[in-house]
Design an enzyme around this catalytic site. Sequence first.
Site, short mmCIF file in Angstrom:
data_model
loop_
_atom_site.label_atom_id
_atom_site.label_comp_id
_atom_site.label_asym_id
_atom_site.label_seq_id
_atom_site.Cartn_x
_atom_site.Cartn_y
_atom_site.Cartn_z
N SER A 133 0.87 -1.18 0.00
CA SER A 133 0.00 0.00 0.00
C SER A 133 0.90 1.22 0.00
O SER A 133 2.08 1.13 0.38
CB SER A 133 -0.85 -0.01 1.28
OG SER A 133 -1.51 1.22 1.46
N TYR A 146 -2.33 0.49 10.56
CA TYR A 146 -2.28 -0.09 9.21
C TYR A 146 -0.93 0.23 8.56
O TYR A 146 -0.31 -0.63 7.94
CB TYR A 146 -3.44 0.49 8.39
CG TYR A 146 -3.57 -0.03 6.98
CD1 TYR A 146 -3.68 -1.40 6.72
CD2 TYR A 146 -3.59 0.85 5.89
CE1 TYR A 146 -3.81 -1.87 5.42
CE2 TYR A 146 -3.73 0.38 4.59
CZ TYR A 146 -3.83 -0.98 4.36
OH TYR A 146 -3.96 -1.45 3.07
N1 LIG Z 1 -8.66 -0.95 -1.10
C1 LIG Z 1 -7.65 -0.13 -0.93
O1 LIG Z 1 -7.81 1.11 -0.90
C2 LIG Z 1 -6.25 -0.68 -0.81
C3 LIG Z 1 -5.20 0.19 -1.06
C4 LIG Z 1 -3.90 -0.28 -0.95
C5 LIG Z 1 -3.67 -1.58 -0.57
N2 LIG Z 1 -4.72 -2.41 -0.31
C6 LIG Z 1 -4.40 -3.77 0.09
O2 LIG Z 1 -4.79 -4.61 -0.96
C7 LIG Z 1 -5.22 -5.87 -0.45
C8 LIG Z 1 -6.61 -6.19 -0.95
O3 LIG Z 1 -7.41 -5.07 -0.77
P1 LIG Z 1 -8.97 -5.07 -1.15
O4 LIG Z 1 -9.41 -3.67 -1.19
O5 LIG Z 1 -9.20 -5.98 -2.27
O6 LIG Z 1 -9.48 -5.69 0.25
P2 LIG Z 1 -10.71 -6.57 0.61
O7 LIG Z 1 -11.74 -6.37 -0.42
O8 LIG Z 1 -11.02 -6.28 2.03
O9 LIG Z 1 -10.12 -8.05 0.46
C9 LIG Z 1 -9.28 -8.64 1.43
C10 LIG Z 1 -9.09 -10.09 1.04
O10 LIG Z 1 -8.25 -10.72 2.02
C11 LIG Z 1 -8.87 -11.94 2.43
N3 LIG Z 1 -8.51 -12.20 3.82
C12 LIG Z 1 -8.66 -11.36 4.87
N4 LIG Z 1 -8.27 -11.96 6.01
C13 LIG Z 1 -7.88 -13.22 5.66
C14 LIG Z 1 -7.40 -14.34 6.38
N5 LIG Z 1 -7.25 -14.31 7.71
N6 LIG Z 1 -7.09 -15.46 5.69
C15 LIG Z 1 -7.24 -15.52 4.35
N7 LIG Z 1 -7.69 -14.51 3.60
C16 LIG Z 1 -8.02 -13.37 4.26
C17 LIG Z 1 -10.36 -11.69 2.25
O11 LIG Z 1 -11.06 -12.89 2.02
P3 LIG Z 1 -11.96 -13.68 3.09
O12 LIG Z 1 -12.67 -12.65 3.92
O13 LIG Z 1 -12.87 -14.50 2.24
O14 LIG Z 1 -10.98 -14.49 3.86
C18 LIG Z 1 -10.38 -10.86 0.98
O15 LIG Z 1 -10.37 -11.71 -0.15
C19 LIG Z 1 -5.08 -5.79 1.06
O16 LIG Z 1 -3.83 -6.32 1.44
C20 LIG Z 1 -5.12 -4.29 1.31
O17 LIG Z 1 -4.46 -3.97 2.51
C21 LIG Z 1 -6.01 -1.99 -0.43
#
Ligand SMILES: NC(=O)c1ccc[n+]([C@@H]2O[C@H](COP(=O)([O-])OP(=O)(O)OC[C@H]3O[C@@H](n4cnc5c(N)ncnc54)[C@H](OP(=O)(O)O)[C@@H]3O)[C@@H](O)[C@H]2O)c1
Length: 253
Positions: A133, A146
């Site tokens: 991120s 975070y």
């Molecule tokens: N959205 C943003 O603005 C943003 C920006 C920069 C970076 N990111 C990073 O990008 C990544 C994905 O973001 P996103 O926006 O797509 O997030 P999201 O929609 O919240 O998705 C998170 C994913 O992680 C999985 N997960 C969470 N806890 C888990 C666990 N204990 N074991 C296995 N899987 C787990 C969830 O699946 P289940 O719940 O089915 O397990 C889900 O598929 C994250 O690392 C986030 O920090 C996001």
Amino acid sequence: MSTRRAVVTGASTGIGEATVRALIADGWKVLATARREDRLQTLADQTGCEFFAADLTDQTDLSNLAEVASREPVNAVVHVAGGAIGTDRVEDADASAWLRMYEINVLSALQLTTRLLPAIRSAGGGSLVFLTSTAAHGTYPGGGGYAAAKHAERQIPATLRLELAGEPIRVIEIAPGMVQTPEFSLNRLGSKEAADRVYQGVEKPLTAEDVAEAIRWSLDVPEHMNVDLMVLRPVAQSSNTEVVRAPLKVRES
Ligand SMILES: NC(=O)c1ccc[n+]([C@@H]2O[C@H](COP(=O)([O-])OP(=O)(O)OC[C@H]3O[C@@H](n4cnc5c(N)ncnc54)[C@H](OP(=O)(O)O)[C@@H]3O)[C@@H](O)[C@H]2O)c1
């Protein structure tokens, strides 16, 4: 060339799900993983990916996932699973939330990496992608926990790249800013209204597909090219704290 095979975590929604779709469309075989099996099953029905449901904070699940993943060559591991909890100021911090963020962002990626490196090596080399991120490179008020976790996660690719020198293994970090996904802000803030406010007025936040395309591209460049770090933001966001909440327009000269 035989079909390349990737393991993608966080595949049940958002960036991980979009990454599975992008890689499959690009001809990869994909093993998708997350905790929610029903969502993985739907993704498999739609794309033809393999899937294995696992909680990446559970040692047994991690070992079972690694065992299933390693039955065939693994050419890439894409660590997307992670997330944020709350926006507490440091003086009000909930230590258990900081610890949980460390577990889901750092230890999950670390432990899957150690378990899957042998499969990458037996494929003759490959790529490891870490979705960190812009919070891995700076902080903002309310983002301490975070940012701490993502700064720590970033040290895995940074250190691995040094430790794997001499092997044909690429270590890639993709660091997005604001990405509007269905669950990230909802999980962080706990309500749809609060999540909607994060993106309110912002002209075109990044989409999950934008980030998936960056991941796909970083894997498709010639094998001698290592994309060490790619930082992506929407044009409307010029830093972790500067977000324009109005239509973009050129200045009158
Ligand atoms: N959205 C943003 O603005 C943003 C920006 C920069 C970076 N990111 C990073 O990008 C990544 C994905 O973001 P996103 O926006 O797509 O997030 P999201 O929609 O919240 O998705 C998170 C994913 O992680 C999985 N997960 C969470 N806890 C888990 C666990 N204990 N074991 C296995 N899987 C787990 C969830 O699946 P289940 O719940 O089915 O397990 C889900 O598929 C994250 O690392 C986030 O920090 C996001």
